[in-house]
Design a protein around this motif. Structure first.
Motif, PDB file in Angstrom:
ATOM      1  N   UNK A 179       3.867  -1.778   8.552  1.00  0.00           N
ATOM      2  CA  UNK A 179       4.504  -0.555   9.047  1.00  0.00           C
ATOM      3  C   UNK A 179       4.353   0.590   8.048  1.00  0.00           C
ATOM      4  N   UNK A 180       4.557   0.300   6.759  1.00  0.00           N
ATOM      5  CA  UNK A 180       4.539   1.345   5.736  1.00  0.00           C
ATOM      6  C   UNK A 180       3.146   1.570   5.161  1.00  0.00           C
ATOM      7  N   UNK A 181       2.214   0.682   5.477  1.00  0.00           N
ATOM      8  CA  UNK A 181       0.845   0.886   5.011  1.00  0.00           C
ATOM      9  C   UNK A 181       0.699   0.737   3.520  1.00  0.00           C
ATOM     10  N   UNK A 182       1.280  -0.308   2.948  1.00  0.00           N
ATOM     11  CA  UNK A 182       1.170  -0.501   1.504  1.00  0.00           C
ATOM     12  C   UNK A 182       1.335  -1.962   1.141  1.00  0.00           C
ATOM     13  N   UNK A 183       1.606  -2.217  -0.130  1.00  0.00           N
ATOM     14  CA  UNK A 183       1.794  -3.570  -0.645  1.00  0.00           C
ATOM     15  C   UNK A 183       3.273  -3.793  -0.909  1.00  0.00           C
TER      16      UNK A 183
END
Length: 613
Positions: free
Chosen positions: A274-278
């Protein structure tokens, strides 16, 4: 046609009474097997019913999420939410209120199942009654019987409206938009009953959808007012709408993970998508739970700030921290590395932290219950009670513990620490090694299969203490469950001896302490017998079985100062005979028995043996 098998009843979705009737008919032909099939069929029926209930919940949540994008009328959306909440919770009535901050009250917006017009028009001052308390405090509350519950502020006109509806049990959850409480969603029953955690979670999910609907309505109003003003307003509307819809999708996915019993790894995967990260998740002691480990300076300070504020913290550009907390308890930490997050995305991160806290709290509750069961089994073994061997093996099997194999028993004295927390840490180590752990008589006790006693002691020392030098451990090898009581006493003596020597924070077994255990421990006849047996037992057993006179040869050799000839003369045998007997002693006692420390123990054990004889 009457059903002849339980499978047919399952296919027909028959009521429980039909299973009982079939069991009675089959009992004459099948005997006890009929009762077993009856119990199994009822379990399958109950599991199918639970799956149907979960499918209904998810279907309603998905339908509601679809309404948020398909329906633009706010009253229609809110009406659908309270109606579905009432159906899934099997409530007698559900209703949604909105706060009027200027008046300091919360008023009814939508009801489903109300009996009286007075209740539909009710307005409650904030802090009054259960609804007013939820709308003011922004936290869930419930009561099994509102009419007699003195935790809430009662008003005559409110109690009269409640009595008119015959309301007894009430569950209320807040409606929150961007951290601000705007109202409450409630479900009631007209009978006294409790509310299980699953119903609280489900109503909270519907409240989140209602909050999204209200937020959507507000954004749509802003869009209609600003559509002719500038293209910038339209861009802002699209951005906020995407954030809200993204938050709704994220909330649905997180709810789906929770309802299906998912773990921390699944939550991290959802947030990362959802947040596009790690996303990395740690427990309260910053041990890795999910994701890749990250070395982030200033993490401890960011966690403290997040705990105080209850919000996510931007640790560095593109790096955010949120805490999974329950009350004042810190359960875990979420670390996200991505691009800059908007407010809506940060709220999604915070909601993910809430779901993570629920998962960790459920897991902790289950683990504590399991630890109590495992601890009870170990305490029974330590007490040396006459246990039924089959029942013992079955209890151990259910806990995944191997207690019949040769193993290691460790006893730890933990200075200046919470004994129960230390026992929980030892319990994790026990589960990893198929053993048992418990707090017993002021110590932490660990029993695991294996033969590396000192390695087990070091592992327990490192796992139990935040400061390992404050953990003192005694270890001893045990042949199986029968040797646990004696092994426990021996390990306790090792701990007492280490403390008496001022060697706090060390790990030792009996051979490494030798004579010191007798001089510094509380030694009685049994302890002396144990010492002689531990040091000289193999030699004495060999003599008893073969009449080899190894003990006498040892005594003569020590008396002769290690001279073979003098010892042979004293025994009236050839020096080669003395040499052969000493070689046999070496094979029985192991290499190094002639070293000064071991030799002293052997001489003392010989002396005690002679005196006892």
């Amino acid at each position: 046609m009457m059903a002849e098998t339980f499978l047919e009843l399952l296919y027909e979705d028959a009521p429980p009474a039909a299973y009982d009737e079939l069991c009675d008919r089959l009992r004459e032909r099948l005997g006890d097997a009929a009762a077993e099939q009856h119990a199994l069929a009822l379990q399958v029926r109950e599991r199918v019913a639970r799956h149907r209930g979960r499918e209904a919940e998810l279907s309603a949540l998905y339908d509601t999420a679809g309404d948020l994008t398909a329906i633009r009328d706010l009253d229609t959306i809110l009406g659908a939410i309270v109606r579905r909440a009432r159906q899934l919770l099997h409530a007698d009535m559900t209703y949604l209120s909105l706060n009027d901050e200027a008046e300091g009250a919360s008023y009814m917006k939508v009801t489903d199942g109300a009996l009286t017009p007075e209740f539909r028009e009710l307005r409650l001052p904030l802090g009054t009654g259960l609804l007013g308390l939820v709308a003011q405090a922004g936290a869930p509350y419930f009561t099994e019987d509102y009419q007699v519950d003195e935790r809430f502020v009662h008003r005559e006109y409110i109690d009269s409206a409640v009595a008119g509806e015959r309301i007894r049990a009430i569950l209320g959850v807040p409606l929150v938009v961007d951290g601000h409480v705007i109202g409450a969603l409630l479900a009631v029953h007209r009978t006294v009953r409790p509310f299980p955690p699953g119903e609280v979670t489900l109503l909270t999910s519907f409240a989140a959808h209602a909050a999204v609907a209200l937020e959507n309505a507000r954004l749509f109003e802003q869009a209609r007012a600003a559509v002719d003003a500038a293209d910038e307003a339209n861009a802002l509307l699209r951005s906020r709408s995407e954030q809200v819809e993204g938050a709704a999708r994220a909330h649905d996915r997180l709810t789906d993970v929770l309802l299906h019993g998912g773990g921390v790894a699944e939550i991290a995967e959802v947030l990362a998508g959802v947040l596009g990260g790690q996303v990395t998740v740690y427990d309260e002691a910053q041990r890795l739970l999910a994701g890749e480990p990250e070395d982030v300076p200033g993490l401890d300070a960011a966690v403290e700030q997040a705990l105080r504020s209850g919000r996510s913290v931007e640790l560095a550009p593109g790096t955010y921290v949120a805490v999974a907390a329950a009350g004042e308890g810190h359960l875990g930490t979420l670390l996200v590395r991505t691009g800059p997050l908007e407010q809506g995305e940060r709220r999604t991160l915070e909601r993910g932290a809430i779901v993570t806290a629920l998962v960790l709290l459920f897991a902790r509750t289950e683990a504590e219950a399991e630890e109590r069961v495992r601890g009870e089994l170990l305490v029974d073994l330590l007490a040396g009670r006459e246990l039924d061997r089959e029942r013992l093996r079955e209890r151990a099997r259910r806990q995944g513990a191997e207690v019949e194999k040769p193993g290691v028993l460790a006893v730890a004295r933990v200075a200046g620490a919470d004994l129960h927390r230390a026992a929980r840490m030892a319990g994790r180590l026990a589960r990893e090694r198929h053993g048992l752990a418990a707090a017993h008589e002021g110590h932490v006790v660990l029993l695991v299969p294996g033969d590396e006693a000192l390695e087990v002691g070091e592992a327990l020392r490192a796992r139990v203490g935040a400061e390992p030098d404050r953990v003192t451990v005694g270890v001893v090898a045990v042949p199986g469950s029968d040797g646990v009581p004696a092994g426990h006493a021996e390990a306790r003596r090792c701990v007492d001896t280490l403390l008496a020597l001022g060697r706090d924070g060390e790990v030792s077994d009996p051979p490494h302490l030798g004579l010191a255990r007798l001089l510094l421990g509380s030694s009685g006849r049994e302890e002396l017998d144990d010492f002689v047996d531990a040091v000289l037992g193999p030699v004495l057993a060999y003599d008893a079985g073969r009449g080899a006179e190894l003990a006498d040869t040892l005594a003569a050799w020590f008396s002769a100062g290690g001279s073979l000839r003098s010892a042979a003369a004293a025994l009236h045998v050839h020096p080669n005979t003395v040499s052969q007997r000493l070689e046999r002693v070496g094979s029985l006692l192991g290499a190094g028995w002639r070293e000064p420390d071991r030799a002293l123990d052997v001489q003392l054990a010989l002396r005690l043996h002679c005196l006892r004889a």
